[in-house]
Scaffold this active site. Structure first.
Site, PDB file in Angstrom:
ATOM      1  CD  GLU A 143      -2.859   1.177   2.373  1.00 47.44           C
ATOM      2  OE1 GLU A 143      -4.051   1.461   2.214  1.00 47.44           O
ATOM      3  OE2 GLU A 143      -2.370   0.924   3.489  1.00 47.44           O
ATOM      4  N   GLY A 301       2.671   2.139  10.459  1.00 52.69           N
ATOM      5  CA  GLY A 301       2.522   1.457  11.740  1.00 52.69           C
ATOM      6  C   GLY A 301       2.197  -0.006  11.526  1.00 52.69           C
ATOM      7  CB  ALA A 302      -0.155  -2.161  11.535  1.00 55.25           C
ATOM      8  CD  GLU A 304      -5.267  -1.902   5.271  1.00 53.66           C
ATOM      9  OE1 GLU A 304      -5.707  -1.161   4.385  1.00 53.66           O
ATOM     10  OE2 GLU A 304      -4.347  -1.554   6.041  1.00 53.66           O
ATOM     11  CG  HIS A 337      -6.864   0.643  12.550  1.00 45.04           C
ATOM     12  ND1 HIS A 337      -7.517   1.834  12.466  1.00 45.04           N
ATOM     13  CD2 HIS A 337      -6.181   0.522  11.385  1.00 45.04           C
ATOM     14  CE1 HIS A 337      -7.252   2.417  11.308  1.00 45.04           C
ATOM     15  NE2 HIS A 337      -6.440   1.634  10.632  1.00 45.04           N
ATOM     16  CD  GLU A 338      -3.850  -2.219  10.479  1.00 49.55           C
ATOM     17  OE1 GLU A 338      -4.212  -2.483   9.311  1.00 49.55           O
ATOM     18  OE2 GLU A 338      -3.537  -1.068  10.843  1.00 49.55           O
ATOM     19  CD  GLU A 360      -8.747   4.010   8.190  1.00 49.73           C
ATOM     20  OE1 GLU A 360      -8.401   3.641   9.311  1.00 49.73           O
ATOM     21  OE2 GLU A 360      -8.273   3.523   7.154  1.00 49.73           O
TER      22      GLU A 360
END
Length: 859
Positions: A143, A301-302, A304, A337-338, A360
């Protein structure tokens, strides 16, 4: 100053041709960690939408080999007669001698190879230390537009396809991808594999052992959430039974062997979140597993990736015995969140990056106000802001819209809508939206349509300006004989907006909390301001407040007299204004005073009225806005019996007191560090105070303290200990130690450089040196962080603190001849921040001096 292409340009020039549409990819990747390289081939099947003699797709940073195209209509293969590359849009075009007929099917097979670098994008390598030796593993980060760096593909989110992944790797390593492995075997001369795979295997040395792993095909998905990884991983596992499907889904978390013991908490969070989201969204989780891979080097950060979440050590790992509250919150938030992305973004994907915010989830706890709403409003108060829904035709500029407006403001707007229509009806609408767009792409209207169906309201009309217009309003409230007059204007941190910047009229739910007949207080959720100003009948003889619960995306400006009454009511033990109201009140009055819309003295009066406030979140709002605040004393020891709020408030109080140079606090923190430095025993350093103790030790210490923290940095017990060390280095006061910190920037991991900048930016002694460093090393920094998220953070950290007209002029002059196109959004926001600080100093200095003088007389 170079900027992104204006919206008036034809966006089609940035999009791939639509003559063919991919339907399925077979991707074979051989990973050689010892040689830091990879190679393979992709066979991409496609539908021919209209007759064509060329095929254009995305690729960059790859060496392309043999290419063949097959047509089922022509029943033949052909080799392209010519190939060309366009570097700016990262495309390859292949010319064909015989056109492919419209309505037919075909495929293109492309052999490729590439280097495993530390770029943190595409297919890259990360490293870790094992008994003094550096070892590597490989993983992907695609991404927004880096799948093309791992294999040639149609790298746009609209062009969904299924993927069949096969990985070839050295025996003894683990291969991971989005789906479960369906077979794995040693690759030998008798293996049942294709000629293309045999060609790859021909280069193996006789003494080497290689294996081949084949994974299940994926559902239709976008390229940016495809993922693979290869390395020496260990894992923890559990499983959950899903509430809708009744299926048992295996869950794993993978790390390198040295940190696997810190992964249990993230796994537990995932096990709690996955079935919860399936129940909330009323849509089944469609994959047969969900893994998490923790990486030592990671740009964001991370991420998905569907079925294989990836992210930094600092957002997924913690020591369960010594974790501070912020670390626990971070891991829980990021993992949840992920997991939510497995629905928002993966099952239903934005058609183009304009609709990034549809990925989101919204968060409705009290901390949302400080973590997201206030953060978003701070960024959206700048003239250089952008709408939630951004026109972003050029993929080269997509990274810039991964900011607080794409995330936090969008989530805040959804939260406001949820409170306006009611959470049950809102979630029903979301579920309708997800089901209608299953495995498809979405536009904003699709979500509004789902919620409209569930509520019977015209949500598109209600929400249009919140999504498509820049900025947000503030409401001016004045009392009249029969109620209150409410007026809306655009809020800007630089002061009152000029008419040309104040044309938007928002549809604003007012959430008026007031006394009803009989004296009982309630919230009117039907009141909505849809014009510039209007009178609303309420009883003004009793306490009232707009934006009850601070669920609206706006600020409220009361008269100084009204503000005193609201603050006095808020300070009462049994106030009708809850903690969310008090947090919002603090943020609003301080933000309004900084713009000159309210006198600074009014803000300080509110703070003074709330001096006995027991809630951490309210003090957090005060501390966030008034640096150097010396808070109440709560002691240094953290007990298991303490509530989370008490722990956070204690940390905040001690940190603020240390920042204000309170002698007893500084001495206590130094004493606790001395014990650690001499013995290596960190039992006297509570996890919640690790950052402030490390920073204080370096600020008031010398070479010995710096070296002790450097040892902790080199061999950290947890990811957060290393981050605390890097930020602490920036607090150095001695010239030789300051130089060591700046020198460390060139040697540090790419993902960690922002922590050095953050520490140096917080130190008054090094701030100006940081500006100089950024300017002197600009060329190498832009080269080093070309293409990822880091540069926009470095711009902000290096200059956000500047506050004079001279600073503003010199910054504008420096960037005048630079190509800032990949971080122009961050730069413009930073320049707006400097302008606002210049204006704040000019407006409020005299008012602040007068208030302090009166306060000293009262005290």
């Amino acid at each position: 100053m170079a900027t992104p292409a204006p919206a008036t340009e034809n966006p089609d020039q940035y999009r791939l041709p639509t003559n063919v549409k991919p339907t399925h990819y077979d991707v074979v990747i051989k990973t050689d960690l010892e040689a830091s390289s990879f190679q393979g081939f992709v066979k991409a099947s496609f539908d021919v939408v209209k007759e064509t003699s060329s095929i254009t797709l995305n690729t960059t940073a790859l060496e392309l080999g043999k290419v063949t195209v097959y047509s089922d209509a022509l029943k033949s293969h052909q080799t392209p007669t010519d190939r060309s590359f366009e570097s700016t849009q990262e495309r390859a075009s292949f010319q064909l001698a015989t056109p492919l007929p419209a309505g037919s099917k075909g495929d293109i097979k492309i052999h490729f190879s590439g280097e495993l670098t530390g770029s943190m994008m595409g297919y890259y390598k990360s490293s870790w230390e094992d008994e003094g030796k550096t070892k590597s593993y490989a993983l992907t980060q695609f991404e927004p537009t880096a799948a093309r760096r791992a294999f040639p593909c149609w790298d746009e989110p609209l062009l969904k396809a299924t993927f069949g992944v096969t990985m070839i790797s050295r025996d003894g390593t683990i291969n991971l991808s989005n789906m479960p492995a369906i077979s794995e075997e040693l690759l030998g001369p008798n293996s049942d594999v294709s000629e293309d795979v045999r060609e790859i295997a021909a280069s193996f040395k006789p003494e080497e052992k290689w294996k081949i792993t084949k994974f299940e095909n994926t559902p239709p998905m976008s390229t940016y959430i495809v993922a693979v990884a290869n390395g020496d991983f260990k894992f923890l596992e559990t499983s959950v039974k899903m509430p809708l499907s009744g299926k048992t889904i295996p869950l794993r978390i993978y790390t390198t062997p040295d940190v696997i013991h810190q992964a249990q908490f993230a796994l537990d969070v995932k096990a709690a979140a996955l079935p919860l989201y399936e129940k909330i969204f009323n849509v089944e989780y469609p994959l047969p597993k969900l893994d998490t891979l923790v990486a030592h080097d990671f740009d964001a950060g991370a991420m998905e990736n569907w079925g294989l979440i990836t992210g930094r050590t600092s957002v997924f790992l913690l020591d369960p015995e010594r974790a501070d509250q912020q670390s626990k919150k971070r891991v829980a938030t990021v993992q949840s969140h992920e997991v939510a992305h497995m629905w928002f973004g993966n099952i239903t994907t934005m058609e183009w990056w304009n609709y990034l915010y549809l990925n989101e989830e919204w968060r409705v706890d009290s901390e949302f106000i400080s973590d997201h709403l206030h953060r978003a409003l701070g960024l959206d108060a700048k003239l250089s802001s952008h709408p939630i829904e951004v026109e972003c035709p050029d993929a080269n500029h997509i990274n810039q819209i991964f900011d607080a407006l794409s995330y936090s403001k969008a989530a805040s707007v959804l939260r406001m809508l949820s409170n306006y229509v009611g959470e049950d009806r809102f979630l029903k609408g979301v579920s309708l939206y997800l089901k209608k767009k299953l495995f498809a792409n979405s536009r904003t209207h699709d979500l509004w349509e789902g919620i409209s169906t569930a509520t019977g309201l015209n949500i598109t009309e209600l929400m249009e300006n919140w999504i498509t217009k820049i900025g947000f309003p503030y409401l001016t409230v004045t009392e009249e004989a029969n109620g209150i007059r409410v007026r809306q204007n655009r809020f800007l941190e630089s002061g009152a907006a000029e008419p040309k910047d104040d044309e938007t009229i928002w549809n604003i739910p007012l959430f008026i909390l007031s006394a009803q007949d009989g004296g009982k207080f309630s919230v009117d959720k039907t009141a909505i301001l849809q014009e510039r100003e209007r009178v609303f009948p309420i009883d003004t003889t009793k306490p009232f407040k707009l934006n009850a619960g601070t669920v609206g995306v706006y600020r409220v400006l009361y008269t100084p007299e009204q503000l005193v009454k609201i603050a006095e009511e808020a300070a009462k033990a049994n106030s009708v204004f809850g903690v969310n109201d008090r947090v919002g009140l603090v943020y609003d009055v301080l933000a309004l005073s900084k713009t000159g819309l309210a006198p600074l003295s009014s803000a300080l009066t509110v703070v003074d009225k709330l001096k006995n406030e027991p809630e951490y979140l309210v003090w957090d709002g005060i501390a966030d806005s008034i640096s150097g605040l010396v808070s109440i004393w709560l002691g240094y020891d953290f007990n298991e019996s303490d509530s989370r709020d008490v722990k956070l408030l204690r940390k905040l109080a001690i940190t603020q007191a240390a920042g204000a140079k309170e002698p007893k606090v500084v001495e206590e923190l130094k004493s606790r560090f001395d014990h650690f430095a001499k013995t290596g025993d960190d039992s006297k350093i509570p996890a919640d105070l690790q950052q402030v103790i490390f920073s204080t030790a370096i600020k008031y210490g010398g070479q010995a303290e710096y070296d002790a923290i450097h040892r902790a940095h080199d061999k950290p017990k947890t990811p957060m200990q290393k981050i605390a060390a890097m930020i602490a280095f920036g607090n150095a006061q001695e010239p030789e130690l300051i130089k060591r910190t700046f020198d460390a920037i060139a040697k540090g991991r790419d993902q960690d450089i922002m922590y050095y900048f953050a520490g140096l930016a917080a130190n008054f002694k090094t701030r100006r040196l940081l500006v100089e460093y950024f300017r002197d090393h600009y060329a190498e920094l832009t080269k080093r962080f070309e293409g990822n998220f880091t540069m926009q953070y470095l711009v902000r950290y290096s200059m956000d603190f500047l506050s004079t007209k001279e600073d503003l002029q010199s910054t504008e002059e420096f960037f005048k001849d630079k190509d800032t196109s990949k971080y122009s959004q961050s730069l413009n926001q930073t320049l707006d921040t400097i302008r606002a600080k210049v204006g704040n100093i000019e407006r409020s200095t005299a008012d602040l001096e007068q208030w302090l003088s009166e306060w000293e007389r009262r005290e």
